[in-house]
Design an enzyme around this catalytic site. Structure first.
Site, PDB file in Angstrom:
ATOM      1  N   LYS A   1       0.839  -1.206   0.000  1.00  7.82           N
ATOM      2  CA  LYS A   1       0.000   0.000   0.000  1.00  7.82           C
ATOM      3  C   LYS A   1       0.875   1.257   0.000  1.00  7.82           C
ATOM      4  O   LYS A   1       0.604   2.199  -0.743  1.00  7.82           O
ATOM      5  CB  LYS A   1      -0.911   0.037   1.245  1.00  7.82           C
ATOM      6  CG  LYS A   1      -1.907  -1.111   1.330  1.00  7.82           C
ATOM      7  CD  LYS A   1      -2.872  -0.938   2.520  1.00  7.82           C
ATOM      8  CE  LYS A   1      -2.178  -0.973   3.869  1.00  7.82           C
ATOM      9  NZ  LYS A   1      -1.654  -2.306   4.250  1.00  7.82           N
TER      10      LYS A   1
ATOM     11  N   ARG B   1      -0.312  -8.853  13.227  1.00 13.14           N
ATOM     12  CA  ARG B   1      -0.907  -7.865  12.312  1.00 13.14           C
ATOM     13  C   ARG B   1      -1.767  -8.551  11.243  1.00 13.14           C
ATOM     14  O   ARG B   1      -2.823  -8.039  10.867  1.00 13.14           O
ATOM     15  CB  ARG B   1       0.192  -7.024  11.659  1.00 13.14           C
ATOM     16  CG  ARG B   1       0.713  -5.929  12.607  1.00 13.14           C
ATOM     17  CD  ARG B   1       2.142  -5.526  12.289  1.00 13.14           C
ATOM     18  NE  ARG B   1       2.295  -4.948  10.964  1.00 13.14           N
ATOM     19  CZ  ARG B   1       3.470  -4.905  10.317  1.00 13.14           C
ATOM     20  NH1 ARG B   1       4.549  -5.407  10.856  1.00 13.14           N
ATOM     21  NH2 ARG B   1       3.529  -4.341   9.126  1.00 13.14           N
TER      22      ARG B   1
ATOM     23  N   ARG C   1      12.187  -5.947   4.676  1.00 10.00           N
ATOM     24  CA  ARG C   1      12.000  -4.558   4.278  1.00 10.00           C
ATOM     25  C   ARG C   1      12.723  -3.554   5.183  1.00 10.00           C
ATOM     26  O   ARG C   1      12.865  -3.767   6.368  1.00 10.00           O
ATOM     27  CB  ARG C   1      10.491  -4.312   4.224  1.00 10.00           C
ATOM     28  CG  ARG C   1       9.958  -3.044   4.760  1.00 10.00           C
ATOM     29  CD  ARG C   1       8.484  -2.968   4.485  1.00 10.00           C
ATOM     30  NE  ARG C   1       7.735  -2.807   5.721  1.00 10.00           N
ATOM     31  CZ  ARG C   1       6.450  -2.510   5.760  1.00 10.00           C
ATOM     32  NH1 ARG C   1       5.759  -2.403   4.656  1.00 10.00           N
ATOM     33  NH2 ARG C   1       5.848  -2.350   6.911  1.00 10.00           N
TER      34      ARG C   1
ATOM     35  N   ARG D   1      11.420  -1.357  10.570  1.00 11.62           N
ATOM     36  CA  ARG D   1      10.353  -0.966  11.484  1.00 11.62           C
ATOM     37  C   ARG D   1      10.321  -1.889  12.685  1.00 11.62           C
ATOM     38  O   ARG D   1      10.506  -3.093  12.552  1.00 11.62           O
ATOM     39  CB  ARG D   1       9.020  -0.997  10.745  1.00 11.62           C
ATOM     40  CG  ARG D   1       8.627   0.371  10.218  1.00 11.62           C
ATOM     41  CD  ARG D   1       7.453   0.303   9.319  1.00 11.62           C
ATOM     42  NE  ARG D   1       6.320  -0.431   9.885  1.00 11.62           N
ATOM     43  CZ  ARG D   1       5.138  -0.536   9.293  1.00 11.62           C
ATOM     44  NH1 ARG D   1       4.956   0.028   8.124  1.00 11.62           N
ATOM     45  NH2 ARG D   1       4.165  -1.193   9.856  1.00 11.62           N
TER      46      ARG D   1
ATOM     47  N   ARG E   1      -9.467   0.933   8.713  1.00  8.55           N
ATOM     48  CA  ARG E   1      -9.027  -0.415   9.035  1.00  8.55           C
ATOM     49  C   ARG E   1     -10.081  -1.185   9.820  1.00  8.55           C
ATOM     50  O   ARG E   1      -9.873  -2.351  10.141  1.00  8.55           O
ATOM     51  CB  ARG E   1      -7.778  -0.309   9.902  1.00  8.55           C
ATOM     52  CG  ARG E   1      -6.507  -0.797   9.272  1.00  8.55           C
ATOM     53  CD  ARG E   1      -5.427  -0.570  10.300  1.00  8.55           C
ATOM     54  NE  ARG E   1      -4.218  -1.246  10.051  1.00  8.55           N
ATOM     55  CZ  ARG E   1      -3.198  -0.777   9.331  1.00  8.55           C
ATOM     56  NH1 ARG E   1      -3.297   0.370   8.703  1.00  8.55           N
ATOM     57  NH2 ARG E   1      -2.097  -1.464   9.233  1.00  8.55           N
TER      58      ARG E   1
HETATM   59  P1  ADP Z   1       1.019  -2.148   7.859  1.00  5.37           P
HETATM   60  O1  ADP Z   1      -0.110  -1.940   6.923  1.00  5.37           O
HETATM   61  O2  ADP Z   1       2.271  -2.566   7.180  1.00  5.37           O
HETATM   62  O3  ADP Z   1       0.697  -3.053   9.024  1.00  5.37           O
HETATM   63  P2  ADP Z   1       0.863   0.659   8.852  1.00  5.37           P
HETATM   64  O4  ADP Z   1       2.034   1.534   8.764  1.00  5.37           O
HETATM   65  O5  ADP Z   1      -0.307   0.980   8.032  1.00  5.37           O
HETATM   66  O6  ADP Z   1       1.427  -0.807   8.552  1.00  5.37           O
HETATM   67  O7  ADP Z   1       0.380   0.555  10.390  1.00  5.37           O
HETATM   68  C1  ADP Z   1       1.261   0.249  11.432  1.00  5.37           C
HETATM   69  C2  ADP Z   1       0.513   0.203  12.752  1.00  5.37           C
HETATM   70  O8  ADP Z   1      -0.064   1.486  13.031  1.00  5.37           O
HETATM   71  C3  ADP Z   1      -0.663  -0.764  12.829  1.00  5.37           C
HETATM   72  O9  ADP Z   1      -0.256  -2.079  13.165  1.00  5.37           O
HETATM   73  C4  ADP Z   1      -1.530  -0.115  13.908  1.00  5.37           C
HETATM   74  O10 ADP Z   1      -1.034  -0.379  15.203  1.00  5.37           O
HETATM   75  C5  ADP Z   1      -1.352   1.370  13.641  1.00  5.37           C
HETATM   76  N1  ADP Z   1      -2.378   1.896  12.713  1.00  5.37           N
HETATM   77  C6  ADP Z   1      -2.152   2.410  11.478  1.00  5.37           C
HETATM   78  N2  ADP Z   1      -3.303   2.785  10.882  1.00  5.37           N
HETATM   79  C7  ADP Z   1      -4.300   2.476  11.760  1.00  5.37           C
HETATM   80  C8  ADP Z   1      -5.719   2.583  11.734  1.00  5.37           C
HETATM   81  N3  ADP Z   1      -6.375   3.096  10.671  1.00  5.37           N
HETATM   82  N4  ADP Z   1      -6.411   2.163  12.821  1.00  5.37           N
HETATM   83  C9  ADP Z   1      -5.793   1.650  13.888  1.00  5.37           C
HETATM   84  N5  ADP Z   1      -4.456   1.497  13.968  1.00  5.37           N
HETATM   85  C10 ADP Z   1      -3.710   1.912  12.932  1.00  5.37           C
END
Ligand code: ADP
Ligand code: ZN
Length: 213
Positions: A13, A171, A127, A160, A88
């Site tokens: 994404k 996740r 990554r 990360r 999400r």
């Molecule tokens: P990825 O899609 O690779 O898991 P992101 O960078 O989108 O990584 O998100 C990393 C973390 O940030 C998630 O595991 C969560 O803890 C938090 N997070 C990000 N976006 C949201 C969201 N829309 N709602 C709740 N938590 C979020």
């Protein structure tokens, strides 16, 4: 254009959002990036979010909804935006619709990036990201010219915190349970497009662009 990128962690994404941002000149809004920056700056938001992020759980809905509401009202979002990592949960999606309706706006397209779970684990464990400019690299598919150094800006690449196997599995589980139901939600709304997220970033991008135009 107002666009949502859906898909599991590691679907790409972030990479697709960066490419769309260049092409359409609209901002990429990544809740993950906003939250990681807040953790780095040790703000109140960061303190609130850190333990959820480190364990692969979602940050509470009201926190991220508040963030997004404020962000999409900024002037640079007038021509559109790319949402990457939000919504999400169904609650987040409902609140987003409400907010946009209040602003007399709507989402034009939701692109779902589809990828297998084992592929996702491989992508995430290899990554690294440049903390200065956000460019992403992968030890197999997109290695930096000099190990540990960003090709673009010379920043030192970092992994990360949450890209370790245990947290990745969590996740993925959270994705299946809370986020995957959004596909049905947007299918009903009629603007869901599914893209196979296999191949190079450029190949995936051309498929995404076909869906978007
Ligand atoms: P990825 O899609 O690779 O898991 P992101 O960078 O989108 O990584 O998100 C990393 C973390 O940030 C998630 O595991 C969560 O803890 C938090 N997070 C990000 N976006 C949201 C969201 N829309 N709602 C709740 N938590 C979020
Ligand atoms: Zn960089």
């Amino acid at each position: 254009m107002r666009l949502i990128l859906l898909g599991p962690p590691g679907a790409g994404k972030g990479t697709q959002a960066q490419m769309l941002k260049e092409k359409f000149r609209i901002p990429q809004i990544s809740t993950g990036d906003i939250l990681r920056q807040a953790v780095k700056d040790d703000t109140e938001l960061g303190v609130q979010a850190k333990s959820f992020m480190d364990s692969g759980q979602l940050v509470p809905d009201d926190v991220v909804i508040g963030l997004i509401k404020a962000r999409i009202k900024q002037v640079d979002c007038e021509a559109g935006f790319i949402l990457d990592g939000f919504p999400r949960t169904i609650v987040q999606a409902e609140k987003l619709s409400e907010t946009l309706t209040d602003m007399s706006l709507a989402i034009d397209v939701v692109v779902d990036l589809e990828v297998d779970a084992d592929e996702v684990i491989n992508r995430l464990t290899g990554r690294s990201t440049c903390p200065d400019c956000g460019t992403m690299f992968h030890e197999e598919s997109r290695p930096p010219k000099v190990q540990g150094v960003c090709d673009g800006c010379g920043g030192s690449l970092a992994q990360r915190q949450d890209d370790n196997e245990e947290t990745i599995l969590k996740r993925l589980e959270v994705y299946q349970e809370s986020t995957a139901p959004l596909k049905e939600f947007y299918k009903k709304g009629g603007n869901l497009k599914t893209v196979t997220a296999r191949g190079s970033a450029e190949e995936i991008f051309s498929r995404v662009c076909e869906m978007v135009q």
